[in-house]
Write a protein that holds these residues in place. Structure first.
Motif, PDB file in Angstrom:
ATOM      1  N   LEU A 210       5.868  -8.508   7.736  1.00 14.09           N
ATOM      2  CA  LEU A 210       5.300  -7.596   6.646  1.00 14.09           C
ATOM      3  C   LEU A 210       4.362  -6.776   7.059  1.00 14.09           C
ATOM      4  O   LEU A 210       3.113  -7.056   6.790  1.00 14.09           O
ATOM      5  CB  LEU A 210       5.096  -8.707   5.553  1.00 14.09           C
ATOM      6  CG  LEU A 210       5.091  -8.159   4.261  1.00 14.09           C
ATOM      7  CD1 LEU A 210       6.286  -7.549   3.703  1.00 14.09           C
ATOM      8  CD2 LEU A 210       4.649  -9.159   3.339  1.00 14.09           C
ATOM      9  N   PRO A 211       4.548  -5.805   7.772  1.00 10.65           N
ATOM     10  CA  PRO A 211       3.335  -4.824   8.155  1.00 10.65           C
ATOM     11  C   PRO A 211       2.769  -4.008   6.955  1.00 10.65           C
ATOM     12  O   PRO A 211       3.657  -3.938   5.920  1.00 10.65           O
ATOM     13  CB  PRO A 211       4.097  -3.807   9.187  1.00 10.65           C
ATOM     14  CG  PRO A 211       5.507  -3.752   8.867  1.00 10.65           C
ATOM     15  CD  PRO A 211       5.752  -5.161   8.234  1.00 10.65           C
ATOM     16  N   LYS A 212       1.517  -3.522   7.068  1.00 12.40           N
ATOM     17  CA  LYS A 212       0.862  -2.806   6.028  1.00 12.40           C
ATOM     18  C   LYS A 212       1.812  -1.791   5.236  1.00 12.40           C
ATOM     19  O   LYS A 212       1.774  -1.547   4.255  1.00 12.40           O
ATOM     20  CB  LYS A 212      -0.372  -2.111   6.403  1.00 12.40           C
ATOM     21  CG  LYS A 212      -1.099  -1.249   5.582  1.00 12.40           C
ATOM     22  CD  LYS A 212      -2.126  -1.882   4.950  1.00 12.40           C
ATOM     23  CE  LYS A 212      -3.072  -1.078   4.102  1.00 12.40           C
ATOM     24  NZ  LYS A 212      -2.458   0.062   3.267  1.00 12.40           N
ATOM     25  N   LEU A 213       2.604  -1.051   6.125  1.00 19.95           N
ATOM     26  CA  LEU A 213       3.408   0.009   5.752  1.00 19.95           C
ATOM     27  C   LEU A 213       4.345  -0.560   4.645  1.00 19.95           C
ATOM     28  O   LEU A 213       4.647   0.220   3.559  1.00 19.95           O
ATOM     29  CB  LEU A 213       4.129   0.428   6.761  1.00 19.95           C
ATOM     30  CG  LEU A 213       4.638   2.073   6.697  1.00 19.95           C
ATOM     31  CD1 LEU A 213       3.536   2.918   6.752  1.00 19.95           C
ATOM     32  CD2 LEU A 213       5.578   2.309   8.051  1.00 19.95           C
ATOM     33  N   LEU A 214       4.959  -1.836   5.109  1.00 16.71           N
ATOM     34  CA  LEU A 214       5.953  -2.453   4.130  1.00 16.71           C
ATOM     35  C   LEU A 214       5.188  -2.969   2.584  1.00 16.71           C
ATOM     36  O   LEU A 214       5.698  -2.745   1.511  1.00 16.71           O
ATOM     37  CB  LEU A 214       6.335  -3.519   4.839  1.00 16.71           C
ATOM     38  CG  LEU A 214       7.793  -3.487   5.314  1.00 16.71           C
ATOM     39  CD1 LEU A 214       8.366  -4.615   5.564  1.00 16.71           C
ATOM     40  CD2 LEU A 214       8.640  -2.478   4.568  1.00 16.71           C
ATOM     41  N   VAL A 215       4.110  -3.291   2.866  1.00 21.93           N
ATOM     42  CA  VAL A 215       3.384  -3.744   1.603  1.00 21.93           C
ATOM     43  C   VAL A 215       3.101  -2.607   0.663  1.00 21.93           C
ATOM     44  O   VAL A 215       3.109  -2.727  -0.401  1.00 21.93           O
ATOM     45  CB  VAL A 215       1.958  -4.630   1.985  1.00 21.93           C
ATOM     46  CG1 VAL A 215       1.162  -4.688   0.646  1.00 21.93           C
ATOM     47  CG2 VAL A 215       2.209  -5.727   2.817  1.00 21.93           C
ATOM     48  N   ASP A 216       2.638  -1.443   1.104  1.00 23.69           N
ATOM     49  CA  ASP A 216       2.399  -0.014   0.501  1.00 23.69           C
ATOM     50  C   ASP A 216       3.801   0.035  -0.222  1.00 23.69           C
ATOM     51  O   ASP A 216       3.807   0.723  -1.390  1.00 23.69           O
ATOM     52  CB  ASP A 216       1.936   0.792   1.378  1.00 23.69           C
ATOM     53  CG  ASP A 216       0.481   0.510   1.797  1.00 23.69           C
ATOM     54  OD1 ASP A 216      -0.093  -0.227   1.331  1.00 23.69           O
ATOM     55  OD2 ASP A 216      -0.070   1.079   2.851  1.00 23.69           O
ATOM     56  N   PHE A 217       4.939   0.151   0.630  1.00 21.15           N
ATOM     57  CA  PHE A 217       6.080   0.571  -0.270  1.00 21.15           C
ATOM     58  C   PHE A 217       6.494  -0.272  -1.118  1.00 21.15           C
ATOM     59  O   PHE A 217       7.052   0.188  -2.120  1.00 21.15           O
ATOM     60  CB  PHE A 217       7.250   0.573   1.137  1.00 21.15           C
ATOM     61  CG  PHE A 217       8.442   0.952   0.849  1.00 21.15           C
ATOM     62  CD1 PHE A 217       8.880   2.211   0.485  1.00 21.15           C
ATOM     63  CD2 PHE A 217       9.540   0.099   0.377  1.00 21.15           C
ATOM     64  CE1 PHE A 217      10.081   2.629   0.041  1.00 21.15           C
ATOM     65  CE2 PHE A 217      11.026   0.293  -0.079  1.00 21.15           C
ATOM     66  CZ  PHE A 217      11.139   1.395  -0.139  1.00 21.15           C
ATOM     67  N   ALA A 218       6.456  -1.688  -1.043  1.00 16.17           N
ATOM     68  CA  ALA A 218       6.644  -2.577  -2.076  1.00 16.17           C
ATOM     69  C   ALA A 218       5.783  -2.342  -3.051  1.00 16.17           C
ATOM     70  O   ALA A 218       6.390  -2.589  -4.543  1.00 16.17           O
ATOM     71  CB  ALA A 218       6.337  -3.935  -1.533  1.00 16.17           C
ATOM     72  N   LYS A 219       4.512  -1.864  -3.149  1.00 14.98           N
ATOM     73  CA  LYS A 219       3.662  -1.491  -4.277  1.00 14.98           C
ATOM     74  C   LYS A 219       4.213  -0.388  -5.005  1.00 14.98           C
ATOM     75  O   LYS A 219       3.909  -0.439  -6.251  1.00 14.98           O
ATOM     76  CB  LYS A 219       2.211  -1.398  -3.742  1.00 14.98           C
ATOM     77  CG  LYS A 219       1.298  -2.764  -3.396  1.00 14.98           C
ATOM     78  CD  LYS A 219       0.251  -2.436  -3.277  1.00 14.98           C
ATOM     79  CE  LYS A 219      -0.652  -3.669  -2.693  1.00 14.98           C
ATOM     80  NZ  LYS A 219      -1.716  -3.363  -1.936  1.00 14.98           N
ATOM     81  N   ALA A 220       4.765   0.371  -4.387  1.00 15.87           N
ATOM     82  CA  ALA A 220       5.187   1.634  -4.877  1.00 15.87           C
ATOM     83  C   ALA A 220       6.814   1.682  -5.444  1.00 15.87           C
ATOM     84  O   ALA A 220       6.701   2.038  -6.762  1.00 15.87           O
ATOM     85  CB  ALA A 220       5.320   2.822  -3.716  1.00 15.87           C
ATOM     86  N   GLY A 221       7.460   0.675  -5.022  1.00 18.06           N
ATOM     87  CA  GLY A 221       8.818   0.551  -5.264  1.00 18.06           C
ATOM     88  C   GLY A 221       9.240  -0.660  -6.068  1.00 18.06           C
ATOM     89  O   GLY A 221      10.519  -0.765  -6.666  1.00 18.06           O
ATOM     90  N   LEU A 222       8.542  -1.734  -5.987  1.00 17.13           N
ATOM     91  CA  LEU A 222       8.879  -3.032  -6.818  1.00 17.13           C
ATOM     92  C   LEU A 222       7.831  -2.912  -8.107  1.00 17.13           C
ATOM     93  O   LEU A 222       6.768  -2.756  -7.997  1.00 17.13           O
ATOM     94  CB  LEU A 222       8.642  -4.103  -5.707  1.00 17.13           C
ATOM     95  CG  LEU A 222       9.964  -4.404  -4.789  1.00 17.13           C
ATOM     96  CD1 LEU A 222      10.101  -3.132  -3.912  1.00 17.13           C
ATOM     97  CD2 LEU A 222       9.792  -5.687  -4.196  1.00 17.13           C
ATOM     98  N   SER A 223       8.364  -3.880  -8.944  1.00 15.98           N
ATOM     99  CA  SER A 223       7.494  -3.913 -10.339  1.00 15.98           C
ATOM    100  C   SER A 223       7.084  -5.448 -10.087  1.00 15.98           C
ATOM    101  O   SER A 223       7.889  -6.349 -10.370  1.00 15.98           O
ATOM    102  CB  SER A 223       8.530  -3.789 -11.477  1.00 15.98           C
ATOM    103  OG  SER A 223       7.848  -4.082 -12.404  1.00 15.98           O
ATOM    104  N   ASP A 224       5.692  -5.850 -10.290  1.00 15.72           N
ATOM    105  CA  ASP A 224       4.883  -6.773 -10.141  1.00 15.72           C
ATOM    106  C   ASP A 224       5.665  -7.944  -9.454  1.00 15.72           C
ATOM    107  O   ASP A 224       6.261  -9.021  -9.717  1.00 15.72           O
ATOM    108  CB  ASP A 224       5.199  -7.412 -11.655  1.00 15.72           C
ATOM    109  CG  ASP A 224       4.114  -8.627 -12.030  1.00 15.72           C
ATOM    110  OD1 ASP A 224       3.113  -8.909 -10.990  1.00 15.72           O
ATOM    111  OD2 ASP A 224       4.340  -9.391 -12.731  1.00 15.72           O
ATOM    112  N   PRO A 225       5.866  -7.727  -8.064  1.00 13.13           N
ATOM    113  CA  PRO A 225       6.876  -8.538  -7.083  1.00 13.13           C
ATOM    114  C   PRO A 225       6.166  -9.793  -6.747  1.00 13.13           C
ATOM    115  O   PRO A 225       5.071  -9.916  -6.938  1.00 13.13           O
ATOM    116  CB  PRO A 225       7.079  -7.618  -5.719  1.00 13.13           C
ATOM    117  CG  PRO A 225       5.757  -6.709  -5.732  1.00 13.13           C
ATOM    118  CD  PRO A 225       5.460  -6.547  -7.246  1.00 13.13           C
ATOM    119  N   VAL A 226       7.032 -10.832  -6.718  1.00 11.73           N
ATOM    120  CA  VAL A 226       6.875 -12.086  -6.248  1.00 11.73           C
ATOM    121  C   VAL A 226       6.694 -12.083  -4.600  1.00 11.73           C
ATOM    122  O   VAL A 226       7.792 -11.741  -4.164  1.00 11.73           O
ATOM    123  CB  VAL A 226       7.507 -13.277  -6.661  1.00 11.73           C
ATOM    124  CG1 VAL A 226       6.943 -14.644  -6.289  1.00 11.73           C
ATOM    125  CG2 VAL A 226       7.554 -13.129  -8.339  1.00 11.73           C
TER     126      VAL A 226
END
Ligand code: ADP
Ligand code: MG
Length: 234
Positions: A210-226
């Motif tokens: 889970l690199p930083k890039l992915l965390v940022d992508f998840a923040k942009a593309g996922l909604s309130d993710p677990v």
């Protein structure tokens, strides 16, 4: 190996399984529908792996999930089982309802085969959209009104643009092997794809790291993710 030792091993495995099922940790406790349970049986899965136990109930609830677990931990079934429950059966009147993005042709084909096997008792129509295949064959495949599209991000986006594909029916999106999706250089296409997807959808992301890039992508593309992390086998 002495026969006695084997018997003890078998006994403790059976004990463990019984305990897990009692605790509600088995596939039976997930409340899966008959065709889905049959597929799991047919594939020979007896008990869920740790990542399956943690993610499947959340995804079934409709949550967006980011899951990190090492290769071989059974991540494919984590996103396929809830997808089957959500789509239930073939619906040729809508456009594709589920999209699964894979970093390579080989992985996409593997996921396609996984759907064939695990989803054997559902009649979902699944197509592959892969870079390197002819665009013409993909145009015709899209015209069969598939329920699920499995593909690599570059070709999928290209097809969307070329065919002016409407994605309004998409309700379930999977980014599989997400770290590798970015390593393969699909970042830009993935962000562009996000912007074309309907807001009301469920999105899940699976990765070994889970690199930083992915965390940022998840923040942009996922909604309130677990976030589920299994760094060590539990
Ligand atoms: P990952 O995506 O985490 O690398 P896969 O989804 O490819 O892992 O699964 C790895 C292997 O484990 C596959 O052969 C799959 O069929 C098998 N597997 C997955 N879940 C189970 C289970 N609950 N019981 C037994 N085998 C399983
Ligand atoms: Mg995988």
């Amino acid at each position: 190996p002495v026969p006695g030792a084997l018997a003890v091993n078998e006994y403790s495995a059976a004990q463990k399984k019984a305990k897990q099922n009692k605790k509600g940790g088995g596939f039976q406790a997930m409340g899966l529908s008959h065709p889905v349970a049959l597929g799991i049986n047919k594939r020979g899965y007896k008990i869920p792996t740790p990542i399956q136990r943690k993610t499947i109930p959340l995804i079934l609830e409709g949550r967006d999930v980011v899951a990190m677990a090492k290769t071989g931990s059974g991540k494919t079934a984590c996103f396929l089982i809830p997808m089957f429950e959500r789509l239930k059966q073939r619906d040729p009147t809508k456009g594709a309802r589920a999209l699964i993005f894979s970093p390579t042709r080989e992985l996409a084909i593997q996921t396609f085969k996984f759907i064939r096997e695990l989803g054997k008792f559902l009649d979902l129509k699944v197509i592959l959209v892969l870079g390197g295949d002819s665009m013409d064959s993909q145009f015709s495949a899209i015209h069969t009104c598939p329920d699920v599209i499995v593909g690599t991000p570059g070709r999928f986006l290209h097809l969307c643009v070329e065919m002016d594909l409407k994605l309004s029916s998409v309700e379930y999106v999977v980014f599989d092997e997400a770290d590798r999706l970015f390593e393969m250089g699909f970042g830009e296409q993935l962000n562009e794809t996000l912007s074309r997807l309907p807001e009301a959808r469920q999105t899940v992301m699976f990765s070994a790291t889970l690199p930083k890039l992915l965390v940022d992508f998840a923040k942009a593309g996922l909604s309130d993710p677990v976030l589920i992390r299994l760094d060590v086998e539990s």
